[in-house]
Each structure stands twice: as structure tokens, then as C-alpha cells.
Motif scaffolding. Structure first.
Motif, PDB file in Angstrom:
ATOM      1  N   THR A   1       1.243  -1.630  -0.081  1.00 20.70           N
ATOM      2  CA  THR A   1       0.197   0.208  -0.097  1.00 20.70           C
ATOM      3  C   THR A   1       0.646   1.319   0.412  1.00 20.70           C
ATOM      4  O   THR A   1       2.440   1.676   0.686  1.00 20.70           O
ATOM      5  N   ASP A   2      -0.197   2.516  -1.365  1.00 20.65           N
ATOM      6  CA  ASP A   2       1.272   3.797  -0.875  1.00 20.65           C
ATOM      7  C   ASP A   2       0.002   4.778   0.206  1.00 20.65           C
ATOM      8  O   ASP A   2      -1.098   4.826  -0.367  1.00 20.65           O
ATOM      9  N   TYR A   3       0.441   5.565   0.501  1.00 19.65           N
ATOM     10  CA  TYR A   3      -0.305   6.673   1.257  1.00 19.65           C
ATOM     11  C   TYR A   3       0.389   7.698   0.851  1.00 19.65           C
ATOM     12  O   TYR A   3       1.872   7.826   0.886  1.00 19.65           O
ATOM     13  N   GLU A   4      -0.069   8.635   1.041  1.00 14.52           N
ATOM     14  CA  GLU A   4      -0.142  10.211   1.147  1.00 14.52           C
ATOM     15  C   GLU A   4      -0.426  11.434   1.825  1.00 14.52           C
ATOM     16  O   GLU A   4      -1.941  11.135   2.449  1.00 14.52           O
ATOM     17  N   GLY A   5      -0.077  11.722   2.884  1.00 11.67           N
ATOM     18  CA  GLY A   5      -0.310  12.930   3.535  1.00 11.67           C
ATOM     19  C   GLY A   5       0.905  13.257   4.950  1.00 11.67           C
ATOM     20  O   GLY A   5       1.483  13.293   4.233  1.00 11.67           O
ATOM     21  N   ILE A   6       0.126  14.184   6.205  1.00 11.07           N
ATOM     22  CA  ILE A   6       0.910  14.533   6.816  1.00 11.07           C
ATOM     23  C   ILE A   6       1.230  13.258   7.504  1.00 11.07           C
ATOM     24  O   ILE A   6       0.787  13.070   8.121  1.00 11.07           O
ATOM     25  N   ALA A   7       2.479  13.261   8.396  1.00  8.92           N
ATOM     26  CA  ALA A   7       2.857  12.506   9.083  1.00  8.92           C
ATOM     27  C   ALA A   7       2.852  13.312  10.346  1.00  8.92           C
ATOM     28  O   ALA A   7       3.497  14.309  10.501  1.00  8.92           O
ATOM     29  N   GLU A   8       1.696  13.207  11.078  1.00  8.81           N
ATOM     30  CA  GLU A   8       0.911  14.064  11.884  1.00  8.81           C
ATOM     31  C   GLU A   8       1.952  13.900  13.616  1.00  8.81           C
ATOM     32  O   GLU A   8       2.651  14.395  14.263  1.00  8.81           O
ATOM     33  N   SER A   9       1.311  12.858  13.699  1.00 11.90           N
ATOM     34  CA  SER A   9       2.447  12.004  15.060  1.00 11.90           C
ATOM     35  C   SER A   9       3.235  10.205  15.303  1.00 11.90           C
ATOM     36  O   SER A   9       2.707   9.667  14.029  1.00 11.90           O
ATOM     37  N   VAL A  10       3.632   9.755  16.211  1.00  6.54           N
ATOM     38  CA  VAL A  10       3.704   8.495  16.600  1.00  6.54           C
ATOM     39  C   VAL A  10       3.529   8.483  17.820  1.00  6.54           C
ATOM     40  O   VAL A  10       3.288   9.085  19.056  1.00  6.54           O
ATOM     41  N   ALA A  11       2.771   7.095  18.312  1.00  3.39           N
ATOM     42  CA  ALA A  11       2.302   6.616  19.090  1.00  3.39           C
ATOM     43  C   ALA A  11       3.613   5.803  20.291  1.00  3.39           C
ATOM     44  O   ALA A  11       4.242   5.636  19.350  1.00  3.39           O
ATOM     45  N   VAL A  12       3.123   5.385  21.235  1.00  4.91           N
ATOM     46  CA  VAL A  12       4.195   5.654  21.734  1.00  4.91           C
ATOM     47  C   VAL A  12       4.365   4.030  21.607  1.00  4.91           C
ATOM     48  O   VAL A  12       5.714   3.405  22.383  1.00  4.91           O
ATOM     49  N   ASP A  13       3.608   3.101  20.649  1.00  2.65           N
ATOM     50  CA  ASP A  13       4.659   2.071  20.132  1.00  2.65           C
ATOM     51  C   ASP A  13       5.229   2.008  19.404  1.00  2.65           C
ATOM     52  O   ASP A  13       5.682   1.544  18.357  1.00  2.65           O
ATOM     53  N   GLY A  14       5.631   3.610  18.771  1.00  3.48           N
ATOM     54  CA  GLY A  14       6.475   3.332  17.527  1.00  3.48           C
ATOM     55  C   GLY A  14       5.835   4.061  16.267  1.00  3.48           C
ATOM     56  O   GLY A  14       6.750   3.898  15.252  1.00  3.48           O
ATOM     57  N   SER A  15       4.385   3.282  16.097  1.00  5.79           N
ATOM     58  CA  SER A  15       3.680   3.816  14.919  1.00  5.79           C
ATOM     59  C   SER A  15       3.750   4.685  14.214  1.00  5.79           C
ATOM     60  O   SER A  15       3.286   5.811  15.493  1.00  5.79           O
ATOM     61  N   LEU A  16       3.565   4.922  13.054  1.00  6.72           N
ATOM     62  CA  LEU A  16       3.191   6.228  12.311  1.00  6.72           C
ATOM     63  C   LEU A  16       1.676   7.055  12.099  1.00  6.72           C
ATOM     64  O   LEU A  16       1.077   5.997  12.062  1.00  6.72           O
ATOM     65  N   LEU A  17       1.642   7.574  12.622  1.00  6.70           N
ATOM     66  CA  LEU A  17       0.217   8.428  12.607  1.00  6.70           C
ATOM     67  C   LEU A  17       0.139   9.288  11.501  1.00  6.70           C
ATOM     68  O   LEU A  17       0.628  10.578  11.492  1.00  6.70           O
ATOM     69  N   LEU A  18      -0.265   9.230  10.204  1.00  5.41           N
ATOM     70  CA  LEU A  18      -1.321   9.813   9.140  1.00  5.41           C
ATOM     71  C   LEU A  18      -2.230  10.795   8.683  1.00  5.41           C
ATOM     72  O   LEU A  18      -2.670   9.861   8.907  1.00  5.41           O
ATOM     73  N   ARG A  19      -1.587  11.418   8.022  1.00  5.30           N
ATOM     74  CA  ARG A  19      -3.801  12.551   8.334  1.00  5.30           C
ATOM     75  C   ARG A  19      -3.192  12.797   6.708  1.00  5.30           C
ATOM     76  O   ARG A  19      -2.902  13.341   6.356  1.00  5.30           O
ATOM     77  N   HIS A  20      -4.250  11.825   6.760  1.00 10.29           N
ATOM     78  CA  HIS A  20      -4.743  12.165   4.689  1.00 10.29           C
ATOM     79  C   HIS A  20      -5.750  13.192   4.406  1.00 10.29           C
ATOM     80  O   HIS A  20      -6.022  13.531   5.702  1.00 10.29           O
ATOM     81  N   PRO A  21      -5.690  13.442   3.433  1.00 10.46           N
ATOM     82  CA  PRO A  21      -5.953  15.023   2.918  1.00 10.46           C
ATOM     83  C   PRO A  21      -7.750  15.107   3.309  1.00 10.46           C
ATOM     84  O   PRO A  21      -8.194  15.726   3.492  1.00 10.46           O
ATOM     85  N   ASP A  22      -8.179  13.754   3.658  1.00  5.87           N
ATOM     86  CA  ASP A  22      -9.890  13.901   3.575  1.00  5.87           C
ATOM     87  C   ASP A  22     -10.105  13.982   5.104  1.00  5.87           C
ATOM     88  O   ASP A  22     -10.607  14.232   5.595  1.00  5.87           O
ATOM     89  N   GLY A  23      -9.226  13.939   5.977  1.00  2.98           N
ATOM     90  CA  GLY A  23      -8.889  14.492   7.239  1.00  2.98           C
ATOM     91  C   GLY A  23      -8.711  12.735   8.420  1.00  2.98           C
ATOM     92  O   GLY A  23      -8.734  13.359   9.464  1.00  2.98           O
ATOM     93  N   SER A  24      -9.372  11.658   7.698  1.00  3.14           N
ATOM     94  CA  SER A  24      -8.818  10.594   8.346  1.00  3.14           C
ATOM     95  C   SER A  24      -6.815  10.742   8.687  1.00  3.14           C
ATOM     96  O   SER A  24      -6.674  11.240   7.796  1.00  3.14           O
ATOM     97  N   LEU A  25      -7.320   9.628   9.669  1.00  5.83           N
ATOM     98  CA  LEU A  25      -6.183   8.926  10.272  1.00  5.83           C
ATOM     99  C   LEU A  25      -6.047   7.592  10.281  1.00  5.83           C
ATOM    100  O   LEU A  25      -6.719   7.157  10.281  1.00  5.83           O
ATOM    101  N   THR A  26      -4.527   6.999   9.651  1.00  2.74           N
ATOM    102  CA  THR A  26      -4.295   5.645   9.614  1.00  2.74           C
ATOM    103  C   THR A  26      -2.943   5.535  10.130  1.00  2.74           C
ATOM    104  O   THR A  26      -1.999   6.079  11.031  1.00  2.74           O
ATOM    105  N   LYS A  27      -3.094   4.373  11.126  1.00  6.02           N
ATOM    106  CA  LYS A  27      -1.274   4.176  11.926  1.00  6.02           C
ATOM    107  C   LYS A  27      -1.318   3.422  10.838  1.00  6.02           C
ATOM    108  O   LYS A  27      -1.676   2.537  10.562  1.00  6.02           O
ATOM    109  N   ILE A  28       0.354   3.542  10.898  1.00 14.11           N
ATOM    110  CA  ILE A  28       1.170   2.812   9.875  1.00 14.11           C
ATOM    111  C   ILE A  28       2.462   1.988  10.721  1.00 14.11           C
ATOM    112  O   ILE A  28       2.996   2.541  11.369  1.00 14.11           O
ATOM    113  N   VAL A  29       2.309   0.853  11.408  1.00 19.29           N
ATOM    114  CA  VAL A  29       3.478   0.158  11.767  1.00 19.29           C
ATOM    115  C   VAL A  29       4.779   0.221  10.967  1.00 19.29           C
ATOM    116  O   VAL A  29       5.628   0.263  12.348  1.00 19.29           O
TER     117      VAL A  29
END
Ligand code: BT5
Length: 259
Positions: A223-251
Motif C-alpha cells: 500500500t502507498d499512502y500520502e499525507g502529513i506525518a502527524e505524530s508517532v504513538a508510544v508503540d513507535g507507529s506513525l500516525l498519518l493524516r490524509h487529505p480527507d482528514g482521516s488518520l491511519t496508524k502505520i506500523v
């Protein structure tokens, strides 16, 4: 070039750690220190045992990629037996220890690129590969593999020249690998032993990530994603904000900065 080899006693002698690096297995040349460390761990090597080599002939990156580590590199693997709750923090421990030790030994100011790259002036100077063997909640072992381009002339390695650098290329002089290795082992132990106190390592890791707040392209599996790398969670995963406002957690994944 400085220091053709690394006698074990020069690493372990008066090393200010309780257990990490108190036993060192050194090879002039190996396939991959992570592979040898796994074999040692399966044979019950002592906690904190370090496998180190001057040169790897089959150094491994993530996802079966190749890690170049010719002479002049630092290639080492640390065997640990952590509790399962600390596994996701090992990347933070390792990458911050690299930042601290490169900073202390060279004065350079490395930065982190999520998930596992250490950069100097925007180029990769170090890669980290953590491999775990876990059954249920039991950790058989964890291996922290660290490769640092110390005294390399990147112009000799055209395949990585566009994205990589070395400490010697950045400084215009060679660096004592021994000093860097000893410092790295001390820093790793300090951060590792502090894990049960919680909190601060995650924050420092997050603060050192150049990825955050940037527009990124991420390849994670197929899978390819594009968005703003908003934050990281304490478990090290990345929280990505999509242009439509939704958020994906990427491990896990590979990040390219868009800007
Ligand atoms: C990594 O993978 O960055 C993890 C590298 C871990 C290496 C250490 S050395 C000690 C221990 N023993 C091992 O066998 N491995 C560990 P990844 O994020 O997948 O990055 C790999 C990519 O980085 C490659 O596909 C190249 O594009 C690039 N690369 C390869 N060698 C490099 C180098 N020396 N410096 C900078 N970039 C490199």
C-alpha cells in the motif's frame, strides 16, 4: 585508514556498562552480524553479548534488502532478552543511542527519519535492524543490529551515493571507530535500563524525528499512502493524516519526504 581491526579487549576493557558489551564476539569478516547473533542467542549467549565485524559480506536491511558494510563501517549486533512490553521501544533505544554517541564523538547533529534511519545533513549515515524471536508473550531473544558508515568514501559506493553519507565524508577526517562503539554501548545500556521508568525516551525519540509535520509518501507492504506525518504513538507507529482528514496508524514502511 585508521584502525584496521578491533581487538575485543579494546572494546570491553573498562567499559562502563553492567552487561551490554561485557562479552564481545569479534570477526574481521562475516556474512551478517545479526545472523551470527541469532545463532549465539539460540545457544543461550549472555544478555548483552555483542557480535561485531569489520566487514559484512551479506549485511541485511529490512525486507531482505542489502546493507553495505565494507571496511571502515561499524557493524554490530546486540543480543538482549527483554520483556515483551519493551520490544517496540528497542528502536527508540537504539536510534537515540546512535544520535547521542555520534553527537558526543564527532559534534555532528544527527536526526531520525521514521522508522529506522539516522541521517546527517539529510543523508543516511546509519541503519538499524531489530529482529525478535517471540512465542506468545515470551521473548526468546531480541537482536539490535546497527550499521554506521564511519570511515567510508561514499564516492566508492555509487549505488548509495545519492542518499547516504559517512561520518568521515561529513567531517573531512577519519573517526576512531573504537570510541564510537564504546560510547554507543554505554548509551544503549543507559537508555535500555531506563525503559521501566517510562515516558522520556518516547518523547525524546519523537522530538528527534524530522518526519513529523511533513508531507510524506509512505510505502507500507503493497500500500502507498500520502499525507502529513502527524505524530508517532508510544508503540513507535506513525500516525498519518490524509487529505480527507482521516488518520491511519502505520506500523512499518518506507518514507519519502515530499517537500
Ligand atoms: C536498514 O534497512 O537501514 C537496516 C540496516 C541494518 C544494518 C545492520 S549492520 C549490523 C546488523 N547486521 C546486519 O546484517 N544488519 C544490521 P533499510 O531501512 O531496509 O535500508 C536498506 C537500504 O539502505 C538499502 O536498500 C539501500 O538503499 C540503503 N543502504 C544500503 N547500504 C547502505 C549504507 N551503508 N548506508 C546508507 N544506505 C545504505
Amino acid at each position: 585508514m585508521l584502525e584496521e581491526s578491533l581487538p575485543v579487549e579494546s572494546i570491553t576493557g573498562n567499559l562502563e556498562t553492567r552487561f551490554i558489551g561485557q562479552r564481545v564476539i569479534y570477526y574481521p569478516r562475516v556474512t551478517s552480524t545479526n545472523e551470527l547473533a541469532k545463532q549465539e542467542a539460540q545457544r543461550g549467549a549472555a544478555d548483552g553479548t555483542v557480535v561485531i565485524a569489520d566487514e559484512q559480506t551479506a549485511g541485511k536491511g529490512r525486507l531482505k534488502r542489502v546493507w553495505l558494510s565494507p571496511k571502515g563501517s561499524v557493524a554490530l549486533s546486540i543480543i538482549l532478552y527483554p520483556s515483551v512490553v519493551y520490544l517496540s521501544s528497542l528502536i527508540m533505544v537504539a536510534s537515540l543511542a546512535v544520535v547521542h554517541s555520534i553527537g558526543a564523538v564527532t559534534g555532528l547533529k544527527p536526526q531520525l527519519k521514521w522508522p529506522n534511519d539516522v541521517l546527517v545533513n539529510g543523508r543516511k549515515v546509519c541503519g538499524i535492524l531489530i529482529e525478535n524471536s517471540v512465542r506468545g508473550n515470551i521473548v526468546n531473544y531480541a537482536i539490535i543490529g546497527i550499521g554506521v558508515n564511519v570511515n567510508l568514501r561514499l564516492s566508492d559506493f555509487p549505488e548509495i551515493l545519492p542518499t547516504a553519507t559517512s561520518l568521515s565524508d561529513e567531517l573531512g577526517r577519519d573517526v576512531l571507530r573504537l570510541e564510537l562503539i564504546r560510547r554507543l554501548l554505554v548509551e544503549i545500556e543507559k537508555l535500555y535500563l531506563a525503559l521501566p521508568t517510562g515516558g522520556s525516551i518516547y518523547q525524546e525519540w519523537r522530538d528527534n524525528l524530522i518526519t513529523l509535520g511533513k508531507r510524506v509518501h509512505i510505502k507500507s507492504g503493497k500500500t502507498d499512502y500520502e499525507g502529513i506525518a502527524e505524530s508517532v504513538a508510544v508503540d513507535g507507529s506513525l500516525l498519518l493524516r490524509h487529505p480527507d482528514g482521516s488518520l491511519t496508524k502505520i506500523v512499518a514502511g518506507d518514507v519519502t519526504l515530499c517537500d
